[in-house]
Structures are given as C-alpha cells and as structure tokens.
Motif scaffolding. Sequence first.
Motif, short mmCIF file in Angstrom:
data_model
loop_
_atom_site.label_atom_id
_atom_site.label_comp_id
_atom_site.label_asym_id
_atom_site.label_seq_id
_atom_site.Cartn_x
_atom_site.Cartn_y
_atom_site.Cartn_z
N MET A 1 0.84 -1.19 0.00
CA MET A 1 0.00 0.00 0.00
C MET A 1 0.88 1.24 0.00
O MET A 1 1.82 1.36 0.80
N LEU A 2 0.59 2.19 -0.89
CA LEU A 2 1.35 3.43 -0.96
C LEU A 2 1.05 4.32 0.24
O LEU A 2 0.02 4.19 0.89
N ALA A 3 2.00 5.26 0.50
CA ALA A 3 1.85 6.14 1.65
C ALA A 3 0.54 6.91 1.61
O ALA A 3 -0.17 7.01 2.62
N ARG A 4 0.17 7.46 0.44
CA ARG A 4 -1.07 8.23 0.36
C ARG A 4 -2.29 7.34 0.61
O ARG A 4 -3.27 7.78 1.21
N GLN A 5 -2.23 6.10 0.16
CA GLN A 5 -3.34 5.18 0.43
C GLN A 5 -3.47 4.89 1.92
O GLN A 5 -4.58 4.86 2.46
N ARG A 6 -2.33 4.67 2.57
CA ARG A 6 -2.37 4.45 4.02
C ARG A 6 -2.95 5.66 4.74
O ARG A 6 -3.77 5.54 5.65
N GLN A 7 -2.49 6.83 4.32
CA GLN A 7 -2.95 8.05 4.97
C GLN A 7 -4.45 8.27 4.77
O GLN A 7 -5.14 8.78 5.66
N ASP A 8 -4.97 7.88 3.62
CA ASP A 8 -6.41 7.98 3.38
C ASP A 8 -7.17 7.04 4.32
O ASP A 8 -8.24 7.39 4.83
N VAL A 9 -6.63 5.84 4.53
CA VAL A 9 -7.26 4.89 5.46
C VAL A 9 -7.25 5.46 6.88
O VAL A 9 -8.26 5.40 7.61
N ILE A 10 -6.11 6.02 7.26
CA ILE A 10 -5.98 6.60 8.60
C ILE A 10 -6.97 7.76 8.78
O ILE A 10 -7.66 7.87 9.79
N LEU A 11 -7.05 8.62 7.78
CA LEU A 11 -7.93 9.78 7.85
C LEU A 11 -9.39 9.35 7.93
O LEU A 11 -10.18 9.93 8.69
N ASP A 12 -9.76 8.34 7.17
CA ASP A 12 -11.13 7.83 7.22
C ASP A 12 -11.47 7.32 8.62
O ASP A 12 -12.58 7.53 9.13
N GLU A 13 -10.52 6.63 9.25
CA GLU A 13 -10.75 6.09 10.58
C GLU A 13 -10.91 7.20 11.61
O GLU A 13 -11.77 7.13 12.50
N ILE A 14 -10.08 8.25 11.49
CA ILE A 14 -10.18 9.37 12.42
C ILE A 14 -11.52 10.09 12.24
O ILE A 14 -12.17 10.48 13.23
N ARG A 15 -11.95 10.26 11.02
CA ARG A 15 -13.24 10.91 10.78
C ARG A 15 -14.39 10.08 11.32
O ARG A 15 -15.41 10.62 11.76
N ARG A 16 -14.22 8.75 11.31
CA ARG A 16 -15.29 7.86 11.77
C ARG A 16 -15.36 7.79 13.28
O ARG A 16 -16.45 7.84 13.86
N THR A 17 -14.19 7.69 13.94
CA THR A 17 -14.17 7.45 15.39
C THR A 17 -13.68 8.64 16.20
O THR A 17 -13.86 8.67 17.41
N GLY A 18 -13.02 9.61 15.53
CA GLY A 18 -12.50 10.76 16.25
C GLY A 18 -11.05 10.65 16.66
O GLY A 18 -10.42 11.66 16.96
N ALA A 19 -10.51 9.42 16.68
CA ALA A 19 -9.13 9.24 17.13
C ALA A 19 -8.58 7.90 16.66
O ALA A 19 -9.34 6.96 16.41
N VAL A 20 -7.25 7.81 16.56
CA VAL A 20 -6.59 6.54 16.27
C VAL A 20 -5.36 6.41 17.16
O VAL A 20 -4.82 7.41 17.64
N GLN A 21 -4.95 5.16 17.38
CA GLN A 21 -3.73 4.90 18.12
C GLN A 21 -2.72 4.21 17.21
O GLN A 21 -3.09 3.38 16.37
N VAL A 22 -1.46 4.56 17.39
CA VAL A 22 -0.40 4.02 16.55
C VAL A 22 -0.39 2.51 16.60
O VAL A 22 -0.28 1.83 15.56
N SER A 23 -0.51 1.93 17.78
CA SER A 23 -0.44 0.47 17.92
C SER A 23 -1.54 -0.23 17.12
O SER A 23 -1.30 -1.27 16.50
N ASP A 24 -2.75 0.35 17.13
CA ASP A 24 -3.85 -0.25 16.37
C ASP A 24 -3.59 -0.17 14.86
O ASP A 24 -3.88 -1.11 14.11
N LEU A 25 -3.02 0.95 14.41
CA LEU A 25 -2.76 1.13 12.99
C LEU A 25 -1.64 0.21 12.50
O LEU A 25 -1.67 -0.28 11.37
N VAL A 26 -0.66 -0.03 13.36
CA VAL A 26 0.43 -0.96 13.01
C VAL A 26 -0.15 -2.34 12.71
O VAL A 26 0.20 -2.99 11.72
#
Length: 263
Positions: A1-26
């Motif tokens: 997965m490219l960096a921009r694709q990962r970042q889009d996934v991360i951003l979608d998760e933050i918009r959905r839940t309000g927050a993310v943790q590094v350990s969960d994303l790893v």
Amino acid sequence: MLARQRQDVILDEIRRTGAVQVSDLVTRLGVSDMTIRRDLDALARRGLVEKVYGGATSMIGRSTDEPGFEAKSVRQLAEKEAIARLAAEQIRPGTAIGLTAGTTTWTLARHLDEIPDLTVVTNSVRVADALQQRGRTDRAVVLTGGVRTPSDALVGPVAVKSLRSLHLDLVFLGVHGMAPRAGFTTPNLNEGETNRAFAEAAGRLVVVADSSKWSTVGISTIVDFAEADLLISDDGLAAEARTALSEQVELLLAEVTEQEEEA
C-alpha cells in the motif's frame, strides 16, 4: 500500500471514530511503528489531524466542534492524571459530590477509591461505569437522564430538572475551553445548560481543566471565571493565563511528574 493510500485509510478512521492509536494502525496496516508515525506527521502538516500522545485525533477549531470521548481520552494524559490527584485531595469523606461529563472528571472518578462514604451525582455514562466497576457498597452513584452527546454526557431538560432538586457539597466541572471574555465554555448548547445546573447545585464549584484548554472557546458559556471557587489546572499553563485567571478565581496547578509523562 502506498503512503497516500495508508494516509487515506488513517484519515477515514479518524473521521469515523474521532481518534486513532499508533499500535492499532500498526496491526491493521501491517507496517512499522515508525511508518505510521511518519504518516501521522504528514497528515498533521496538511492540517488534517492533530497529533497526540500515542496517536492522533480530529482537528478542533470551530466553537461547535465537539470531539467524542475516545478522541479526548488520548489527549494530555499526564496532565489529567496530575489534575485528578490534586482534585481528589479536595474531597472529604461522607460528602455529596457532582462530576460532570468529560475525560478529566472520568480520570478523577478513578482516583476516589480511598475516599469512603461518598454520594456521587453525574451525567456521564463513562464516569458512572468507572465508579460502579469498583463495587463499593459505601458509595452511592446517581446517574441523571437525558439525551446523549458525542462526549457521552446526558443532557437536556430531564437532567436539568433532576439537578435543580439537588444540593451538592462539591461539584467538579470539566470544560471544553477557557478564555478571558468567554469564561469556561462547552461546544454543546444543551450541555452548557446542564452544566450550569450542576454549578447552581454546588456548595463549592471546582473547575478541572488542563493547560491546553486555554484560549479555546466553545459556543456556550457555562460560568464566568469569577463564578468558580477553584480552578485546578497543570503546571504547563502559560504565564499570561495564570495572571488572567488568578485575578478572578483561586488557582491550583498540579505538577506533572516524569512518571506521568512516561505513562
């Protein structure tokens, strides 16, 4: 997965839940801790997220922006722990106290185990859960009713009516922001009304707010600085804030220890 694709996934998760943790994303994305942190740095530089200890949350800006409980629970952890310890020292056994909704008051609830014979009134589902899990038979927990907000507060006419019939020795008020002209504020109009009812029920009103709340303004003023009896913040509070606040309210600053910073 490219960096921009990962970042889009991360951003979608933050918009959905309000927050993310590094350990969960790893775990979810199958990349290293350092890769996730670089992605969060990139999103923060673009102004899309706010980095916090161990992860990132959605950006806060407008006076009506109201982050969810999970988003707020990963911010200023060390400061909230220090504030909670100092706040617990203000409580005498055998008293009736109020805890409004919020992650600082939720942290305080977990510091009440050594104080016997308390009656705790709250409009926070999270606070009530934290207290009930202890199984203390010498403590009564009263949860008011109402409409549930993104921060898991029960607010509105039902909660206000309940609170107006009560007389509490001490109320701990969590706030969204504090600023000279606005006072202590919240981004939710209904929560503002409910919190004002808590303040009116208080024999002594104690605001608990970490230093990051300074200069943040929500749409609704709960109380002015001078209406609070005590403000407990942390030693990261700016000098200008200390001066402005101490002119109108008693101010206690909790020292954030190295142990708390590393937690």
